[in-house]
Design a protein around this motif. Structure first.
Motif, PDB file in Angstrom:
ATOM      1  N   GLY A  35      27.301  37.537  26.668  1.00 19.56           N
ATOM      2  CA  GLY A  35      27.239  36.306  27.442  1.00 19.56           C
ATOM      3  C   GLY A  35      27.323  36.536  28.936  1.00 19.56           C
ATOM      4  O   GLY A  35      27.969  37.478  29.408  1.00 19.56           O
ATOM      5  N   LEU A  36      26.670  35.669  29.671  1.00 23.83           N
ATOM      6  CA  LEU A  36      26.656  35.737  31.132  1.00 23.83           C
ATOM      7  C   LEU A  36      26.917  34.346  31.688  1.00 23.83           C
ATOM      8  O   LEU A  36      26.286  33.372  31.269  1.00 23.83           O
ATOM      9  CB  LEU A  36      25.291  36.246  31.613  1.00 23.83           C
ATOM     10  N   LEU A  37      27.860  34.245  32.599  1.00 25.04           N
ATOM     11  CA  LEU A  37      28.146  32.987  33.279  1.00 25.04           C
ATOM     12  C   LEU A  37      27.802  33.130  34.748  1.00 25.04           C
ATOM     13  O   LEU A  37      28.303  34.025  35.427  1.00 25.04           O
ATOM     14  CB  LEU A  37      29.618  32.609  33.139  1.00 25.04           C
ATOM     15  N   GLU A  38      26.931  32.259  35.236  1.00 24.04           N
ATOM     16  CA  GLU A  38      26.600  32.210  36.660  1.00 24.04           C
ATOM     17  C   GLU A  38      27.412  31.083  37.291  1.00 24.04           C
ATOM     18  O   GLU A  38      27.349  29.937  36.848  1.00 24.04           O
ATOM     19  CB  GLU A  38      25.110  31.957  36.856  1.00 24.04           C
ATOM     20  N   ALA A  39      28.197  31.417  38.306  1.00 21.07           N
ATOM     21  CA  ALA A  39      29.053  30.430  38.966  1.00 21.07           C
ATOM     22  C   ALA A  39      28.619  30.243  40.415  1.00 21.07           C
ATOM     23  O   ALA A  39      28.581  31.213  41.174  1.00 21.07           O
ATOM     24  CB  ALA A  39      30.512  30.869  38.907  1.00 21.07           C
ATOM     25  N   LEU A  64      36.251  27.928  41.229  1.00 20.91           N
ATOM     26  CA  LEU A  64      36.510  28.036  39.786  1.00 20.91           C
ATOM     27  C   LEU A  64      37.829  28.750  39.535  1.00 20.91           C
ATOM     28  O   LEU A  64      38.646  28.318  38.717  1.00 20.91           O
ATOM     29  CB  LEU A  64      35.362  28.784  39.110  1.00 20.91           C
ATOM     30  N   SER A  65      38.055  29.831  40.253  1.00 20.81           N
ATOM     31  CA  SER A  65      39.283  30.597  40.101  1.00 20.81           C
ATOM     32  C   SER A  65      40.510  29.779  40.502  1.00 20.81           C
ATOM     33  O   SER A  65      41.520  29.759  39.794  1.00 20.81           O
ATOM     34  CB  SER A  65      39.206  31.870  40.950  1.00 20.81           C
ATOM     35  N   LEU A  66      40.409  29.097  41.632  1.00 24.97           N
ATOM     36  CA  LEU A  66      41.535  28.289  42.102  1.00 24.97           C
ATOM     37  C   LEU A  66      41.870  27.177  41.116  1.00 24.97           C
ATOM     38  O   LEU A  66      43.048  26.896  40.853  1.00 24.97           O
ATOM     39  CB  LEU A  66      41.214  27.699  43.477  1.00 24.97           C
ATOM     40  N   ASP A  67      40.847  26.540  40.567  1.00 27.75           N
ATOM     41  CA  ASP A  67      41.086  25.450  39.619  1.00 27.75           C
ATOM     42  C   ASP A  67      41.700  25.956  38.320  1.00 27.75           C
ATOM     43  O   ASP A  67      42.576  25.307  37.737  1.00 27.75           O
ATOM     44  CB  ASP A  67      39.775  24.711  39.328  1.00 27.75           C
ATOM     45  N   ARG A  71      33.398  20.398  34.922  1.00 28.90           N
ATOM     46  CA  ARG A  71      33.422  19.878  36.304  1.00 28.90           C
ATOM     47  C   ARG A  71      32.807  20.854  37.300  1.00 28.90           C
ATOM     48  O   ARG A  71      32.586  20.494  38.460  1.00 28.90           O
ATOM     49  CB  ARG A  71      34.861  19.548  36.725  1.00 28.90           C
ATOM     50  N   HIS A  72      32.548  22.082  36.877  1.00 25.44           N
ATOM     51  CA  HIS A  72      32.050  23.101  37.796  1.00 25.44           C
ATOM     52  C   HIS A  72      30.562  23.367  37.614  1.00 25.44           C
ATOM     53  O   HIS A  72      29.998  23.147  36.541  1.00 25.44           O
ATOM     54  CB  HIS A  72      32.838  24.398  37.619  1.00 25.44           C
ATOM     55  N   SER A  73      29.956  23.866  38.683  1.00 26.11           N
ATOM     56  CA  SER A  73      28.537  24.210  38.646  1.00 26.11           C
ATOM     57  C   SER A  73      28.395  25.624  38.104  1.00 26.11           C
ATOM     58  O   SER A  73      28.426  26.609  38.849  1.00 26.11           O
ATOM     59  CB  SER A  73      27.931  24.116  40.058  1.00 26.11           C
ATOM     60  N   GLN A 130      39.889  38.393  37.067  1.00 30.27           N
ATOM     61  CA  GLN A 130      38.724  37.589  37.441  1.00 30.27           C
ATOM     62  C   GLN A 130      38.648  36.340  36.567  1.00 30.27           C
ATOM     63  O   GLN A 130      38.390  36.428  35.367  1.00 30.27           O
ATOM     64  CB  GLN A 130      37.429  38.404  37.291  1.00 30.27           C
ATOM     65  N   ALA A 131      38.853  35.187  37.183  1.00 33.19           N
ATOM     66  CA  ALA A 131      38.822  33.939  36.426  1.00 33.19           C
ATOM     67  C   ALA A 131      37.447  33.681  35.817  1.00 33.19           C
ATOM     68  O   ALA A 131      37.336  33.044  34.766  1.00 33.19           O
ATOM     69  CB  ALA A 131      39.216  32.769  37.326  1.00 33.19           C
ATOM     70  N   GLY A 132      36.391  34.187  36.459  1.00 32.04           N
ATOM     71  CA  GLY A 132      35.049  34.011  35.911  1.00 32.04           C
ATOM     72  C   GLY A 132      34.909  34.639  34.541  1.00 32.04           C
ATOM     73  O   GLY A 132      34.152  34.138  33.692  1.00 32.04           O
ATOM     74  N   LEU A 133      35.638  35.738  34.292  1.00 31.91           N
ATOM     75  CA  LEU A 133      35.612  36.378  32.983  1.00 31.91           C
ATOM     76  C   LEU A 133      36.347  35.525  31.947  1.00 31.91           C
ATOM     77  O   LEU A 133      35.985  35.521  30.766  1.00 31.91           O
ATOM     78  CB  LEU A 133      36.239  37.771  33.060  1.00 31.91           C
ATOM     79  N   GLN A 134      37.371  34.802  32.370  1.00 38.61           N
ATOM     80  CA  GLN A 134      38.053  33.888  31.466  1.00 38.61           C
ATOM     81  C   GLN A 134      37.129  32.731  31.099  1.00 38.61           C
ATOM     82  O   GLN A 134      37.116  32.264  29.947  1.00 38.61           O
ATOM     83  CB  GLN A 134      39.326  33.356  32.122  1.00 38.61           C
ATOM     84  N   ALA A 135      36.329  32.287  32.054  1.00 40.17           N
ATOM     85  CA  ALA A 135      35.401  31.185  31.818  1.00 40.17           C
ATOM     86  C   ALA A 135      34.293  31.591  30.852  1.00 40.17           C
ATOM     87  O   ALA A 135      33.958  30.846  29.914  1.00 40.17           O
ATOM     88  CB  ALA A 135      34.797  30.712  33.141  1.00 40.17           C
ATOM     89  N   VAL A 136      33.715  32.780  31.054  1.00 37.61           N
ATOM     90  CA  VAL A 136      32.643  33.215  30.152  1.00 37.61           C
ATOM     91  C   VAL A 136      33.202  33.486  28.757  1.00 37.61           C
ATOM     92  O   VAL A 136      32.514  33.269  27.745  1.00 37.61           O
ATOM     93  CB  VAL A 136      31.897  34.448  30.712  1.00 37.61           C
TER      94      VAL A 136
END
Length: 283
Positions: free
Chosen positions: A49-53, A59-62, A112-114, A216-222
């Protein structure tokens, strides 16, 4: 020669990509016995999986604020996963370990995020068939899970690398080994395949880094997006995927080859509902 920074085409924007996988790609145990389809064996599907933020900092702060709010909530006071020494929800979101109440809040935050989610889905039965067929042609061939991982990365990025002037790719660490060079090599393969297919030079600057989800919060999101997709395939439970489908850009079911040898592409205009992967294609 390629290191963690690869000179690869074209827009003025910087892309921020976060990459993780669900499933380990293991086909055999130490004795060479097949694990796929066996009780307690490998998962039925391997998903990259790949998440583009658009704004990874926001995203990390939220996500950090959400975790702080949940930790301060008396409702979770004595929950084991909220104890810091457990290394679970208290330090990072991980869909498999988080409570249902927590998952719902994280999914609502992601909406809520792009962000855009892409995935390559492999049916491990099809991968096993491919490996057996290849062994029949070449007795010296030996399958390794890294082969599936790297080929999935190349597929995932084939049509992603030409769109930006610069791309920052962060992938989740697998085990204790540093595979940054192998990951970067897979991006080069993706670049070369795109260039050959469209006769177009790709010169995007790519920065590859490895990190733990806690870093990395982006990794938590993906991870959350992957969990929702894997839940669909493993348990035919689609409500989580349906909840976040607005954030899904493309799901490539590689081994669903009934109608086309390259599989099926699911998107907003062609939702993934009750899909079953069949047949096989090469790794």
């Amino acid at each position: 020669m390629v290191d963690s920074k690869v000179q690869l085409a074209s827009s003025s924007r910087i892309a921020h990509y976060f990459v993780d996988e669900s499933g380990d790609g293991v086909l055999f145990n130490a004795k060479g016995q097949v694990l796929v389809g066996q009780p307690g064996g490998a998962m039925g599907h391997f998903i990259m999986g790949l998440l583009e933020a658009d704004d990874p900092v926001a995203l990390s702060l939220d996500l950090e604020q959400l975790r702080a709010d949940l930790k301060a909530d008396p409702y979770f006071k004595n929950v084991p996963s909220f104890q810091p020494e457990r290394g679970k929800t208290a330090v990072a979101f991980h869909a498999k370990d988080d409570l249902p109440e927590v998952r719902r809040e994280v999914f609502k935050l992601l909406l809520r995020h792009s962000v855009k989610f892409y995935a390559e889905v492999r049916d491990m039965r099809a991968v096993l068939s491919y490996v057996r067929e290849r062994n029949g042609r070449n007795g010296t061939y030996r399958y390794h899970p890294n082969e599936l991982y790297d080929s999935s990365v190349a597929r995932l990025f084939k049509n992603r690398l030409h769109q930006y002037e610069s791309c920052r790719v962060c992938y989740a660490v697998r085990g204790s080994s540093d595979r940054t060079k192998s990951f970067a090599d897979s991006l080069v393969l993706a670049r070369d395949r795109f260039a050959k297919q469209w006769d177009k030079q790709v010169t995007t600057a790519i920065e590859v880094t490895a990190a733990q989800p806690v870093q990395q919060a982006g990794l938590q999101a993906v991870d959350y997006m992957l969990w929702a997709l894997q839940r669909h395939y493993a348990r035919q439970e689609s409500r989580f995927l349906e909840m976040v489908w607005d954030k899904v850009s493309l799901i490539h079911a590689v081994d669903e080859t009934d109608k086309a040898p390259y599989g099926v592409y699911y998107s907003k205009t062609k939702p993934l509902v009750g899909a079953a992967l069949k047949n096989k294609v090469g790794i």
